[in-house]
Design a protein around this motif. Sequence first.
Motif, PDB file in Angstrom:
ATOM      1  N   THR A  21       1.040  -1.265   0.491  1.00  0.00           N
ATOM      2  CA  THR A  21       0.059   0.428   0.235  1.00  0.00           C
ATOM      3  C   THR A  21       1.207   1.458   0.201  1.00  0.00           C
ATOM      4  O   THR A  21       1.934   1.306   1.089  1.00  0.00           O
ATOM      5  CB  THR A  21      -0.753   0.309   1.177  1.00  0.00           C
ATOM      6  OG1 THR A  21      -0.336  -0.142   2.664  1.00  0.00           O
ATOM      7  CG2 THR A  21      -1.804  -1.078   1.246  1.00  0.00           C
ATOM      8  N   SER A  23       0.604   3.344   1.691  1.00  0.00           N
ATOM      9  CA  SER A  23       0.544   4.596   2.989  1.00  0.00           C
ATOM     10  C   SER A  23       1.867   3.724   3.664  1.00  0.00           C
ATOM     11  O   SER A  23       2.745   4.502   4.734  1.00  0.00           O
ATOM     12  CB  SER A  23      -0.746   3.984   4.071  1.00  0.00           C
ATOM     13  OG  SER A  23      -1.486   4.812   3.343  1.00  0.00           O
ATOM     14  N   SER A  27       4.898   5.579   5.300  1.00  0.00           N
ATOM     15  CA  SER A  27       6.042   5.636   6.747  1.00  0.00           C
ATOM     16  C   SER A  27       7.188   5.065   6.266  1.00  0.00           C
ATOM     17  O   SER A  27       8.302   5.696   7.228  1.00  0.00           O
ATOM     18  CB  SER A  27       5.086   4.095   7.436  1.00  0.00           C
ATOM     19  OG  SER A  27       6.172   3.950   7.862  1.00  0.00           O
ATOM     20  N   GLU A  60      -1.456  10.771  -3.740  1.00  0.00           N
ATOM     21  CA  GLU A  60      -2.232   9.995  -2.068  1.00  0.00           C
ATOM     22  C   GLU A  60      -3.358  11.449  -1.993  1.00  0.00           C
ATOM     23  O   GLU A  60      -4.317  11.931  -1.121  1.00  0.00           O
ATOM     24  CB  GLU A  60      -2.079   9.940  -0.705  1.00  0.00           C
ATOM     25  CG  GLU A  60      -1.306   8.432  -1.468  1.00  0.00           C
ATOM     26  CD  GLU A  60      -2.162   7.254  -1.236  1.00  0.00           C
ATOM     27  OE1 GLU A  60      -3.308   7.171  -0.276  1.00  0.00           O
ATOM     28  OE2 GLU A  60      -2.692   7.064  -2.338  1.00  0.00           O
ATOM     29  N   ARG A  62      -2.310  14.714   0.103  1.00  0.00           N
ATOM     30  CA  ARG A  62      -2.255  14.610   1.421  1.00  0.00           C
ATOM     31  C   ARG A  62      -1.126  16.236   1.154  1.00  0.00           C
ATOM     32  O   ARG A  62      -0.214  16.174   1.136  1.00  0.00           O
ATOM     33  CB  ARG A  62      -2.214  13.779   1.450  1.00  0.00           C
ATOM     34  CG  ARG A  62      -2.279  12.304   1.344  1.00  0.00           C
ATOM     35  CD  ARG A  62      -1.619  11.097   2.288  1.00  0.00           C
ATOM     36  NE  ARG A  62      -1.143  11.085   2.975  1.00  0.00           N
ATOM     37  CZ  ARG A  62      -1.040  10.115   3.667  1.00  0.00           C
ATOM     38  NH1 ARG A  62      -1.139   8.755   3.180  1.00  0.00           N
ATOM     39  NH2 ARG A  62       0.090   9.985   5.091  1.00  0.00           N
TER      40      ARG A  62
END
Length: 423
Positions: A21, A23, A27, A60, A62
């Motif tokens: 993913t 995310s 990270s 994404e 963001r």
Amino acid sequence: MSSSHLPATTDSLVLATETKTPSEAISILYRILDNPSSSSEAIRIKEQAISNLSDLLRQENRAEELKNLLIQLRPFFSLIPKAKTAKIVRGIVDAVAKIPDTSDLQIALCKEIVQWTRAEKRTFLRQRIEARLAALLMENKEYSEALNLLSGLIKEVRRLDDKLLLVDIDLLESKLHFSLRNLPKAKAALTAARTAANAIYVPPAQQGIIDSQSGILHAEEKDYKTAYSYFYEAFEAFNALEDPQAIYSLKYMLLCKIMVSQADDVAGIISSPKVGLQYQGPELDAMKAIADAHSKRSLKLFEIALRNFRAQLEEDPIVHRHLSSLYDTLLEQNLCRLIEPFSRVEIAHIAELIELPADHVEKKLSQMILDKKFAGTLDQGAGCLVIFYDPKTDAIYPATLETISNMAKVVDSLYVRSAKIMA
């Protein structure tokens, strides 16, 4: 973001790409950036991690995290050359720009970066971010603030003689003055941009923007043939680069053809091999509909085209401005032709003949009467238009009045002379 950092190595970057993913990948990349190592290899890996991270955050949507990333990276920027810092900062700003509905965030981000660059004395980066900020303010219709920012920036860049940036700023100033309807200053700024561009190598995309702006200014002066030539040059440049702006240059080319009453050429241009299938879509369909309406002198088709292609015609300020004048001209010509046989006619009958709403026709007729396009009056009680036909003035009356006037001057002159002799 995890508290434990990862080693700044190629293996860590590979680990980020192999995650399931986005995310998880984000990270891992944050953890690579948290590594305190400042070796040349670690810095190179971190630069790659920043690039990958900004791409993922953009995908994404963001935007807020991208803004925070820039603040987080400030200690890292002290370890790398200023040129690399400028590249990374501009890359992140570009990433935020690609996220929709972030204009306010972009303005706030640019203002923060300008403050930071002033404190750090990073002049090269600050000037480019200020130019970007001025462009964003212009898009946001904050014209006075954008103009104040540009006026100081232009003086500073001229002193440094940074020609490439000067071309950008002069072009931006031209667009800004055009938005404020100050055509002389818009032309002066464009001339300055061309002068600076002649002294250096200008990338084809930038040359296309200069040609496009030249076309817009010539079209504003009703010089549509010259405007068409500039739009064609811009289209050639953008088409070779496969730039999305090519469709707009093509659209304005078609607009110029319509405005010089060569609407029949529009279909030929659209179907030409150079245009092909890649540019087919609502933008060209809109211009084709307008060209069809103009060829048939049909206001009804014109209205339908404006209604069906509102986004492409009404919301494009350049097209809207020219089509408004074209529509008014067509409407006036059609109304004058229809009322010519009558001395008194119902407004409803004219509206029926022209296939437009009666209130719209009545409003236009009253405007034409005030503009002295024809002599008449609106009898609103009876819902009629009464046309007055001025009788032809007999040429003998003005000639007689002129003769009497000349005789009066002769008599006055003789009186003055006789008065002098008597004295």
